[in-house]
Design an enzyme around this catalytic site. Structure first.
Site, PDB file in Angstrom:
ATOM      1  N   HIS A 160      12.301   0.888   5.667  1.00  0.00           N
ATOM      2  CA  HIS A 160      12.089  -0.521   5.303  1.00  0.00           C
ATOM      3  C   HIS A 160      12.531  -1.409   6.469  1.00  0.00           C
ATOM      4  O   HIS A 160      13.706  -1.412   6.841  1.00  0.00           O
ATOM      5  CB  HIS A 160      12.887  -0.866   4.045  1.00  0.00           C
ATOM      6  CG  HIS A 160      12.338  -2.048   3.293  1.00  0.00           C
ATOM      7  ND1 HIS A 160      12.036  -3.245   3.913  1.00  0.00           N
ATOM      8  CD2 HIS A 160      12.030  -2.210   1.980  1.00  0.00           C
ATOM      9  CE1 HIS A 160      11.573  -4.093   3.001  1.00  0.00           C
ATOM     10  NE2 HIS A 160      11.550  -3.485   1.823  1.00  0.00           N
TER      11      HIS A 160
ATOM     12  N   HIS B 218      -1.987  19.700   6.378  1.00  0.00           N
ATOM     13  CA  HIS B 218      -2.891  18.622   5.954  1.00  0.00           C
ATOM     14  C   HIS B 218      -2.173  17.284   6.116  1.00  0.00           C
ATOM     15  O   HIS B 218      -0.967  17.178   5.864  1.00  0.00           O
ATOM     16  CB  HIS B 218      -3.332  18.809   4.496  1.00  0.00           C
ATOM     17  CG  HIS B 218      -3.919  20.152   4.212  1.00  0.00           C
ATOM     18  ND1 HIS B 218      -5.233  20.465   4.495  1.00  0.00           N
ATOM     19  CD2 HIS B 218      -3.372  21.275   3.688  1.00  0.00           C
ATOM     20  CE1 HIS B 218      -5.466  21.728   4.151  1.00  0.00           C
ATOM     21  NE2 HIS B 218      -4.352  22.241   3.662  1.00  0.00           N
TER      22      HIS B 218
ATOM     23  N   ASN C 276     -10.197   0.614   1.465  1.00  0.00           N
ATOM     24  CA  ASN C 276      -8.744   0.684   1.344  1.00  0.00           C
ATOM     25  C   ASN C 276      -8.375   0.491  -0.130  1.00  0.00           C
ATOM     26  O   ASN C 276      -8.398  -0.633  -0.636  1.00  0.00           O
ATOM     27  CB  ASN C 276      -8.092  -0.394   2.218  1.00  0.00           C
ATOM     28  CG  ASN C 276      -6.575  -0.350   2.169  1.00  0.00           C
ATOM     29  OD1 ASN C 276      -5.981   0.319   1.334  1.00  0.00           O
ATOM     30  ND2 ASN C 276      -5.935  -1.080   3.069  1.00  0.00           N
TER      31      ASN C 276
ATOM     32  N   HIS D 178      -2.629   6.939   5.083  1.00  0.00           N
ATOM     33  CA  HIS D 178      -3.121   5.792   4.326  1.00  0.00           C
ATOM     34  C   HIS D 178      -4.348   5.181   4.991  1.00  0.00           C
ATOM     35  O   HIS D 178      -4.320   4.827   6.172  1.00  0.00           O
ATOM     36  CB  HIS D 178      -2.017   4.751   4.201  1.00  0.00           C
ATOM     37  CG  HIS D 178      -2.489   3.413   3.734  1.00  0.00           C
ATOM     38  ND1 HIS D 178      -3.210   3.259   2.569  1.00  0.00           N
ATOM     39  CD2 HIS D 178      -2.374   2.167   4.281  1.00  0.00           C
ATOM     40  CE1 HIS D 178      -3.500   1.969   2.416  1.00  0.00           C
ATOM     41  NE2 HIS D 178      -3.010   1.297   3.428  1.00  0.00           N
TER      42      HIS D 178
ATOM     43  N   CYS E 136       0.800  -1.221   0.000  1.00  0.00           N
ATOM     44  CA  CYS E 136       0.000   0.000   0.000  1.00  0.00           C
ATOM     45  C   CYS E 136       0.838   1.280   0.000  1.00  0.00           C
ATOM     46  O   CYS E 136       0.306   2.357  -0.252  1.00  0.00           O
ATOM     47  CB  CYS E 136      -0.934   0.005   1.210  1.00  0.00           C
ATOM     48  SG  CYS E 136      -2.100  -1.384   1.247  1.00  0.00           S
TER      49      CYS E 136
END
Length: 292
Positions: free
Chosen positions: A114, A198, A235, A202, A35
């Site tokens: 990561h 703003h 989603n 996700h 995502c």
């Protein structure tokens, strides 16, 4: 970028064929990135535009859920059926001087984290076969905790780039007390509301939005774009952060000079951030939000 749907010819080849692009176009098809692939694609486009002068780059973020609908009985693999939806967004980036006057935003920073070296993080979102041989995506119960750890690393890198000096000093003072003088106290979480106008979080689920709102001490108004995207579209994977920015534009909330923080999580496990600054007021009506 599309994580689960990777046919030959690639989706980038489909775009080249559809719009009859010239033969020297450079195309990259990102798959399996989860995502957060939308921010990864923006980072790739940024790097390409820094190397190739006077060029445009188009980023297309989408996901195909229908073909990967899970038909088994494992509860941990049924969740994506209820949460994910098909969506898509296209973003045009340019490094041409003549495009500056009509550009909506300027990309300021991209920070990527990561956690794939950690086995728990690597396995928390995993496509696999269930005991009956049915392929699906399993979501582990540890997902939220792992996302929290990835977020901490990401904002530790992002903070010095965007936070005012006052917030950086508070964070450093708290860190010195805890690490050097062994004072028992909670870690100071900087006030990112002083850095951004703003927030495009996700829309991975209500739990994700609730957790970030609580940890970052955000108001209901600041997380409303994410909640609206989740409520109306579910989603939509890597495209969700663009649905949220489009909602803010549709509502006429983006003004000149505003800074936007897009933050996304993805399998692997990854946490990626993109920071934009509005170059003009953006109140463009979007068809997606005219009648969602």
């Amino acid at each position: 970028n599309c994580s689960l749907f990777n046919p030959p010819p690639s989706m980038t080849a489909m775009i080249v064929n559809k719009f009859k692009l010239r033969s020297n176009v450079q195309s990259y098809n990102l798959s399996g990135m989860g995502c957060s692939a939308g921010v990864i694609s923006i980072n790739l486009a940024k790097d390409l535009l820094q190397h190739h002068k006077n060029c445009n780059a188009v980023v297309v973020s989408t996901e195909n859920i229908t073909q990967n609908f899970y038909l088994g009985t494992q509860k941990s693999m049924l969740i994506p059926n209820m949460l994910f939806r098909v969506g898509g967004a296209a973003i045009l980036l340019s490094n041409k001087r003549k495009d500056f006057w009509r550009a909506k935003y300027q990309l300021l920073h991209v920070v990527r984290t990561h956690k794939g070296a950690d086995d728990a993080a690597y396995n928390c979102v995993f496509q696999q076969e269930d005991p009956d041989g049915v392929v699906g995506v399993r979501l582990d119960k540890s997902l939220m905790a792992i996302a929290g750890e990835a977020l901490k690393v990401n904002i530790t890198t992002l903070g010095p780039l965007v936070l005012p000096i006052s917030e950086q000093l508070k964070f450093f003072y708290n860190l010195v007390l805890r690490k050097c003088f062994k004072v028992k106290m909670k870690a100071y979480i900087p006030d990112f509301k002083k850095a951004f106008d703003h927030f495009c979080i996700h829309a991975g689920g209500r739990g994700v939005i609730d957790a970030l709102q609580d940890n970052l001490k955000l108001t209901d108004k600041l997380v409303r774009p994410s909640r609206q995207a989740l409520f109306h579209y579910g989603n939509t994977s890597s495209a969700s952060i663009w649905y949220e920015l489009a909602w803010s534009e549709h509502e006429g909330e983006v003004q000149y000079g505003d800074r936007i923080w897009q933050i996304a999580f993805g399998s692997g496990f990854k946490c990626n951030s993109a920071v934009w600054q509005a170059l003009r007021p953006n109140n463009t009506p979007h068809e997606a939000w005219a009648n969602p």
